[in-house]
Design a protein around this motif. Structure first.
Motif, PDB file in Angstrom:
ATOM      1  N   GLU A 101       0.805  -1.229   0.000  1.00  0.00           N
ATOM      2  CA  GLU A 101       0.000   0.000   0.000  1.00  0.00           C
ATOM      3  C   GLU A 101       0.838   1.279   0.000  1.00  0.00           C
ATOM      4  O   GLU A 101       0.388   2.313  -0.470  1.00  0.00           O
ATOM      5  N   VAL A 102       2.040   1.230   0.567  1.00  0.00           N
ATOM      6  CA  VAL A 102       2.821   2.436   0.836  1.00  0.00           C
ATOM      7  C   VAL A 102       4.144   2.381   0.063  1.00  0.00           C
ATOM      8  O   VAL A 102       4.841   1.367   0.102  1.00  0.00           O
ATOM      9  N   ASP A 103       4.494   3.468  -0.611  1.00  0.00           N
ATOM     10  CA  ASP A 103       5.712   3.463  -1.415  1.00  0.00           C
ATOM     11  C   ASP A 103       6.970   3.607  -0.562  1.00  0.00           C
ATOM     12  O   ASP A 103       6.919   3.975   0.621  1.00  0.00           O
ATOM     13  N   ASP A 104       8.118   3.298  -1.193  1.00  0.00           N
ATOM     14  CA  ASP A 104       9.404   3.336  -0.496  1.00  0.00           C
ATOM     15  C   ASP A 104       9.701   4.700   0.106  1.00  0.00           C
ATOM     16  O   ASP A 104      10.182   4.794   1.243  1.00  0.00           O
ATOM     17  N   ALA A 105       9.457   5.760  -0.655  1.00  0.00           N
ATOM     18  CA  ALA A 105       9.816   7.097  -0.190  1.00  0.00           C
ATOM     19  C   ALA A 105       9.058   7.469   1.078  1.00  0.00           C
ATOM     20  O   ALA A 105       9.632   8.080   1.991  1.00  0.00           O
ATOM     21  N   THR A 106       7.798   7.091   1.151  1.00  0.00           N
ATOM     22  CA  THR A 106       7.020   7.381   2.358  1.00  0.00           C
ATOM     23  C   THR A 106       7.553   6.600   3.535  1.00  0.00           C
ATOM     24  O   THR A 106       7.762   7.152   4.629  1.00  0.00           O
ATOM     25  N   VAL A 107       7.791   5.301   3.343  1.00  0.00           N
ATOM     26  CA  VAL A 107       8.314   4.464   4.431  1.00  0.00           C
ATOM     27  C   VAL A 107       9.653   5.009   4.912  1.00  0.00           C
ATOM     28  O   VAL A 107       9.900   5.136   6.122  1.00  0.00           O
ATOM     29  N   ALA A 108      10.532   5.366   3.984  1.00  0.00           N
ATOM     30  CA  ALA A 108      11.868   5.841   4.348  1.00  0.00           C
ATOM     31  C   ALA A 108      11.832   7.148   5.125  1.00  0.00           C
ATOM     32  O   ALA A 108      12.639   7.370   6.025  1.00  0.00           O
ATOM     33  N   GLU A 109      10.880   8.020   4.798  1.00  0.00           N
ATOM     34  CA  GLU A 109      10.824   9.331   5.435  1.00  0.00           C
ATOM     35  C   GLU A 109      10.007   9.329   6.732  1.00  0.00           C
ATOM     36  O   GLU A 109      10.219  10.172   7.605  1.00  0.00           O
ATOM     37  N   ALA A 110       9.084   8.399   6.851  1.00  0.00           N
ATOM     38  CA  ALA A 110       8.139   8.425   7.965  1.00  0.00           C
ATOM     39  C   ALA A 110       8.731   7.893   9.265  1.00  0.00           C
ATOM     40  O   ALA A 110       9.666   7.085   9.269  1.00  0.00           O
ATOM     41  N   HIS A 146      10.444   2.544  14.362  1.00  0.00           N
ATOM     42  CA  HIS A 146      10.705   3.392  15.527  1.00  0.00           C
ATOM     43  C   HIS A 146      10.142   2.822  16.823  1.00  0.00           C
ATOM     44  O   HIS A 146      10.797   2.875  17.858  1.00  0.00           O
ATOM     45  N   ALA A 147       8.913   2.320  16.770  1.00  0.00           N
ATOM     46  CA  ALA A 147       8.273   1.904  18.022  1.00  0.00           C
ATOM     47  C   ALA A 147       7.154   0.917  17.770  1.00  0.00           C
ATOM     48  O   ALA A 147       6.573   0.869  16.682  1.00  0.00           O
ATOM     49  N   GLU A 148       6.870   0.148  18.806  1.00  0.00           N
ATOM     50  CA  GLU A 148       5.657  -0.673  18.857  1.00  0.00           C
ATOM     51  C   GLU A 148       4.591   0.126  19.589  1.00  0.00           C
ATOM     52  O   GLU A 148       4.899   1.036  20.376  1.00  0.00           O
ATOM     53  N   SER A 156       7.721   4.712  26.711  1.00  0.00           N
ATOM     54  CA  SER A 156       9.141   4.359  26.647  1.00  0.00           C
ATOM     55  C   SER A 156       9.771   4.770  25.316  1.00  0.00           C
ATOM     56  O   SER A 156      10.996   4.820  25.195  1.00  0.00           O
ATOM     57  N   ARG A 157       8.946   5.053  24.308  1.00  0.00           N
ATOM     58  CA  ARG A 157       9.406   5.593  23.034  1.00  0.00           C
ATOM     59  C   ARG A 157       8.537   6.808  22.713  1.00  0.00           C
ATOM     60  O   ARG A 157       7.315   6.774  22.932  1.00  0.00           O
ATOM     61  N   PRO A 158       9.134   7.886  22.200  1.00  0.00           N
ATOM     62  CA  PRO A 158       8.327   9.069  21.876  1.00  0.00           C
ATOM     63  C   PRO A 158       7.554   8.866  20.583  1.00  0.00           C
ATOM     64  O   PRO A 158       7.932   8.056  19.737  1.00  0.00           O
ATOM     65  N   GLY A 159       6.494   9.610  20.433  1.00  0.00           N
ATOM     66  CA  GLY A 159       5.762   9.629  19.175  1.00  0.00           C
ATOM     67  C   GLY A 159       6.317  10.731  18.289  1.00  0.00           C
ATOM     68  O   GLY A 159       7.537  10.936  18.218  1.00  0.00           O
ATOM     69  N   ARG A 160       5.445  11.452  17.658  1.00  0.00           N
ATOM     70  CA  ARG A 160       5.819  12.562  16.771  1.00  0.00           C
ATOM     71  C   ARG A 160       6.668  13.573  17.534  1.00  0.00           C
ATOM     72  O   ARG A 160       6.341  13.952  18.661  1.00  0.00           O
ATOM     73  N   THR A 161       7.742  14.025  16.896  1.00  0.00           N
ATOM     74  CA  THR A 161       8.628  15.000  17.542  1.00  0.00           C
ATOM     75  C   THR A 161       8.617  16.359  16.861  1.00  0.00           C
ATOM     76  O   THR A 161       9.252  17.295  17.338  1.00  0.00           O
ATOM     77  N   ALA A 162       7.921  16.474  15.725  1.00  0.00           N
ATOM     78  CA  ALA A 162       7.798  17.755  15.023  1.00  0.00           C
ATOM     79  C   ALA A 162       6.458  17.776  14.299  1.00  0.00           C
ATOM     80  O   ALA A 162       5.984  16.736  13.832  1.00  0.00           O
ATOM     81  N   PRO A 163       5.821  18.952  14.205  1.00  0.00           N
ATOM     82  CA  PRO A 163       4.481  19.002  13.611  1.00  0.00           C
ATOM     83  C   PRO A 163       4.431  18.603  12.138  1.00  0.00           C
ATOM     84  O   PRO A 163       3.391  18.161  11.659  1.00  0.00           O
ATOM     85  N   ASP A 164       5.537  18.746  11.413  1.00  0.00           N
ATOM     86  CA  ASP A 164       5.508  18.390   9.997  1.00  0.00           C
ATOM     87  C   ASP A 164       6.026  16.976   9.719  1.00  0.00           C
ATOM     88  O   ASP A 164       6.163  16.565   8.577  1.00  0.00           O
TER      89      ASP A 164
END
Length: 201
Positions: A101-110, A146-148, A156-164
């Motif tokens: 469902e998801v392309d490489d560029a999205t996975v790599a950047e997300a 990044h996290a489960e 124990s792991r942070p979520g989003r660290t920047a709004p963008d």
């Protein structure tokens, strides 16, 4: 704005669930079958106060979306990085052993999160092609996850660290977590005396 990609049971349940926990004002629905997308948009309109409409394609659905729910049986990615707005959150639950469902560029950047690393990264056909293919091709490593969910909930792991920041939750389904969630729902229903007891078998 919520983009719903797909028109089946998962699309319906994700749209309803997301609208319960986020202030969604608009829903766009896209799928392979325009008639099914229109029918789902009409069905959701009856339950949703904001604007709901079917659109002609996945790119149009994703244009400007804050949240995307990918619920397809796609072979070729329906989520592509050029179609995404900074800060979008993507939930991808679809599966097709022949694709993703998801392309490489999205996975790599997300910022990528999963229910279970072990389940998501299990060898084909059990794991997620969305992650296994870019790992196979050397675009990311297993450490890119990044996290489960449990780590996010426990803090124990942070979520989003920047709004963008683009975030991606890739689900493969973990039966033990489904059973635990069901037990919590049943316990809450009994506590509130809601629902109906039924006997199976």
């Amino acid at each position: 704005m919520l983009a719903v990609l797909g028109t089946g049971v998962q699309a319906r349940s994700h749209a309803r669930a997301i609208c319960r926990v986020r202030p969604v004002r608009e829903i766009r629905v896209a799928g392979r079958d325009a008639a099914k997308a229109a029918a789902l948009a009409e069905e959701l309109s009856a339950r949703f106060e904001g604007e709901v409409r079917a659109v002609s394609g996945y790119a149009e659905a994703l244009d400007g979306a804050d949240i995307a729910a990918a619920t397809t049986h796609a072979v070729e990615p329906v989520v592509r990085r050029p179609w995404l707005t900074p800060g979008v959150h993507i939930t991808s639950v679809g599966y097709n052993p022949a694709g993703r469902e998801v392309d490489d560029a999205t996975v790599a950047e997300a910022l990528v999160c999963v229910e279970s690393r072990r389940a998501a990264l299990a060898p084909f056909p059990a794991g997620s092609n969305d992650l296994l293919m870019p790992i196979r091709d050397g675009l990311i490593t297993a450490d890119h996850v990044h996290a489960e969910l449990g780590e996010l909930v426990a803090g124990s792991r942070p979520g989003r660290t920047a709004p963008d920041q683009i975030t991606l939750y890739k689900s493969v389904g973990v039966a033990a977590q489904d059973a635990a969630a069901t037990a919590l729902v049943v316990a809450a229903a009994r506590e509130r005396s809601v629902g109906e007891e039924i006997t199976l078998g």
